[in-house]
Design a protein around this motif. Sequence first.
Motif, PDB file in Angstrom:
ATOM      1  N   THR A 168      30.929  44.289  41.103  1.00  0.00           N
ATOM      2  CA  THR A 168      31.161  43.008  40.436  1.00  0.00           C
ATOM      3  C   THR A 168      32.107  42.151  41.266  1.00  0.00           C
ATOM      4  O   THR A 168      33.265  42.535  41.494  1.00  0.00           O
ATOM      5  CB  THR A 168      31.764  43.224  39.037  1.00  0.00           C
ATOM      6  OG1 THR A 168      30.902  44.077  38.278  1.00  0.00           O
ATOM      7  CG2 THR A 168      31.951  41.891  38.330  1.00  0.00           C
ATOM      8  N   PRO A 170      34.602  38.894  42.291  1.00  0.00           N
ATOM      9  CA  PRO A 170      35.560  38.055  41.545  1.00  0.00           C
ATOM     10  C   PRO A 170      34.907  36.727  41.150  1.00  0.00           C
ATOM     11  O   PRO A 170      33.843  36.349  41.659  1.00  0.00           O
ATOM     12  CB  PRO A 170      36.697  37.836  42.550  1.00  0.00           C
ATOM     13  CG  PRO A 170      36.518  38.899  43.586  1.00  0.00           C
ATOM     14  CD  PRO A 170      35.054  39.154  43.662  1.00  0.00           C
ATOM     15  N   THR A 171      35.578  36.028  40.246  1.00  0.00           N
ATOM     16  CA  THR A 171      35.113  34.680  39.895  1.00  0.00           C
ATOM     17  C   THR A 171      35.442  33.716  41.040  1.00  0.00           C
ATOM     18  O   THR A 171      36.242  34.011  41.936  1.00  0.00           O
ATOM     19  CB  THR A 171      35.794  34.192  38.608  1.00  0.00           C
ATOM     20  OG1 THR A 171      37.214  34.157  38.824  1.00  0.00           O
ATOM     21  CG2 THR A 171      35.472  35.126  37.448  1.00  0.00           C
ATOM     22  N   THR A 172      34.833  32.554  40.991  1.00  0.00           N
ATOM     23  CA  THR A 172      35.003  31.562  42.058  1.00  0.00           C
ATOM     24  C   THR A 172      36.377  30.889  41.966  1.00  0.00           C
ATOM     25  O   THR A 172      36.801  30.495  40.863  1.00  0.00           O
ATOM     26  CB  THR A 172      33.909  30.489  41.945  1.00  0.00           C
ATOM     27  OG1 THR A 172      32.635  31.117  42.024  1.00  0.00           O
ATOM     28  CG2 THR A 172      34.040  29.459  43.047  1.00  0.00           C
ATOM     29  N   ARG A 174      39.000  27.924  41.887  1.00  0.00           N
ATOM     30  CA  ARG A 174      38.783  26.599  41.311  1.00  0.00           C
ATOM     31  C   ARG A 174      39.804  25.585  41.832  1.00  0.00           C
ATOM     32  O   ARG A 174      40.855  25.936  42.324  1.00  0.00           O
ATOM     33  CB  ARG A 174      38.893  26.679  39.779  1.00  0.00           C
ATOM     34  CG  ARG A 174      37.840  27.544  39.124  1.00  0.00           C
ATOM     35  CD  ARG A 174      38.093  27.696  37.625  1.00  0.00           C
ATOM     36  NE  ARG A 174      39.340  28.425  37.342  1.00  0.00           N
ATOM     37  CZ  ARG A 174      40.388  27.919  36.745  1.00  0.00           C
ATOM     38  NH1 ARG A 174      40.394  26.647  36.363  1.00  0.00           N
ATOM     39  NH2 ARG A 174      41.462  28.644  36.529  1.00  0.00           N
ATOM     40  N   SER A 193      41.350  33.341  41.187  1.00  0.00           N
ATOM     41  CA  SER A 193      40.142  33.943  40.618  1.00  0.00           C
ATOM     42  C   SER A 193      40.527  35.131  39.748  1.00  0.00           C
ATOM     43  O   SER A 193      41.674  35.588  39.741  1.00  0.00           O
ATOM     44  CB  SER A 193      39.217  34.401  41.746  1.00  0.00           C
ATOM     45  OG  SER A 193      38.823  33.323  42.557  1.00  0.00           O
ATOM     46  N   ARG A 194      39.547  35.665  39.037  1.00  0.00           N
ATOM     47  CA  ARG A 194      39.740  36.875  38.243  1.00  0.00           C
ATOM     48  C   ARG A 194      38.749  37.937  38.718  1.00  0.00           C
ATOM     49  O   ARG A 194      37.688  37.625  39.254  1.00  0.00           O
ATOM     50  CB  ARG A 194      39.514  36.577  36.752  1.00  0.00           C
ATOM     51  CG  ARG A 194      40.478  35.557  36.169  1.00  0.00           C
ATOM     52  CD  ARG A 194      40.261  35.412  34.668  1.00  0.00           C
ATOM     53  NE  ARG A 194      38.876  35.080  34.341  1.00  0.00           N
ATOM     54  CZ  ARG A 194      38.366  33.863  34.352  1.00  0.00           C
ATOM     55  NH1 ARG A 194      39.136  32.836  34.684  1.00  0.00           N
ATOM     56  NH2 ARG A 194      37.111  33.667  34.026  1.00  0.00           N
ATOM     57  N   ASP A 195      39.112  39.185  38.492  1.00  0.00           N
ATOM     58  CA  ASP A 195      38.246  40.291  38.895  1.00  0.00           C
ATOM     59  C   ASP A 195      38.427  41.454  37.920  1.00  0.00           C
ATOM     60  O   ASP A 195      39.501  41.588  37.299  1.00  0.00           O
ATOM     61  CB  ASP A 195      38.584  40.732  40.324  1.00  0.00           C
ATOM     62  CG  ASP A 195      37.601  41.758  40.861  1.00  0.00           C
ATOM     63  OD1 ASP A 195      36.426  41.401  41.061  1.00  0.00           O
ATOM     64  OD2 ASP A 195      38.008  42.919  41.065  1.00  0.00           O
ATOM     65  N   SER A 246      33.295  36.438  46.019  1.00  0.00           N
ATOM     66  CA  SER A 246      32.846  35.461  45.032  1.00  0.00           C
ATOM     67  C   SER A 246      31.955  34.417  45.706  1.00  0.00           C
ATOM     68  O   SER A 246      31.924  34.308  46.937  1.00  0.00           O
ATOM     69  CB  SER A 246      34.054  34.763  44.416  1.00  0.00           C
ATOM     70  OG  SER A 246      34.624  33.853  45.352  1.00  0.00           O
TER      71      SER A 246
END
Length: 358
Positions: A168, A170-172, A174, A193-195, A246
């Motif tokens: 999975t 991480p998120t992009t 921003r 980001s979050r992971d 990401s």
Amino acid sequence: MSTDGGIPVQRPPATARFTPAPRTRASRIPAPFARAPRIPAPSARGLRAAAVLAAALTLAACQAGPPADTTGPTAPTGVTAASGSARTVHVMWSAATDDRGVTGYEVYQQGRKVRDLPATTLMTDVLGLTPATVYTFTVRARDAAGNRSPHSAVVPATTLAATAEDRTPPTTPRDLRATPDGARAATLTWKPSRDDTRVTAYDVYQADSRVHTVPGTATTARITGLRPGTIYSFTVRARDAAENSSPDGAPADLTTAPAAGAAASTAPTGLRATAAKGSITLTWTPPATGAPVTSHELHLNGKFATTIVWGAAPPPGRATYTFTVPDPPGTRFSVKLRAKLPDGTWGDFSAQRTVVVP
């Protein structure tokens, strides 16, 4: 016979005297007036030999060249090493200097050379490491004569501990912002980001090439080595310990300050690229040149693709162009433009955009 008072007297005959000429010693001619010895004329063979010798001496003098280079570069500074996963460490450094120019860098792990890089590269990833292990790194610079700098300061890095299989990303990242820092540097900032485990690194890309990496705890980066008066486009990706990355965040453009006396940029601005199934649509604002811009060059993946020409007067405001792409979904394209100026020359390139065919 003579008479003396009539008496004949006989006198002895007169004796003739002879005075010899004085003897003289042969005189010497002074040296300055002595006759010079006769020097024979040189032969044709001797003249040819002399000419060959003179030519050889002249050639040797021309080929002597500059003195040998025995001075090594300075040691690289600002070396950092950060682990982005259980098996990789990212090493970066600042450029060294040399009296005739640096031609390359060598990266050492535990005193053993593991990377040989050109002078234009100031970062690298060292792969195949052991999880949860401490490593040390140094960097040396090299010049064209083979002279090497001293080792840089030693920097340590500890690889991350191995984790269970993680697929999975991480998120992009921003809200990327790019701010010029003079003519040759820029500062980037973004929101984290979050992971599902944790973000271990952020990779900064310029024109689809990674140019910088910072630890996962950082949300800012300073980019150096830029050119004055040039437009750049940056994106940031987050990465986790399993090397999942990401998607790119939204790009941030900036134009560095121009050099003193340099002309204004002639690059198209505000380029946007939108991919649809089988096509890509571009929109942009042509440069202000004082006259209509009737054509642009389109470059795909760094190569010339086509010339966009308006048969009549170009449309006012933003321009739009759509072209077909028969490539399968997932194909990435990097696009950029430049305008044909009124004097017939091509202007500066726009910022680059990267799109993925859906």
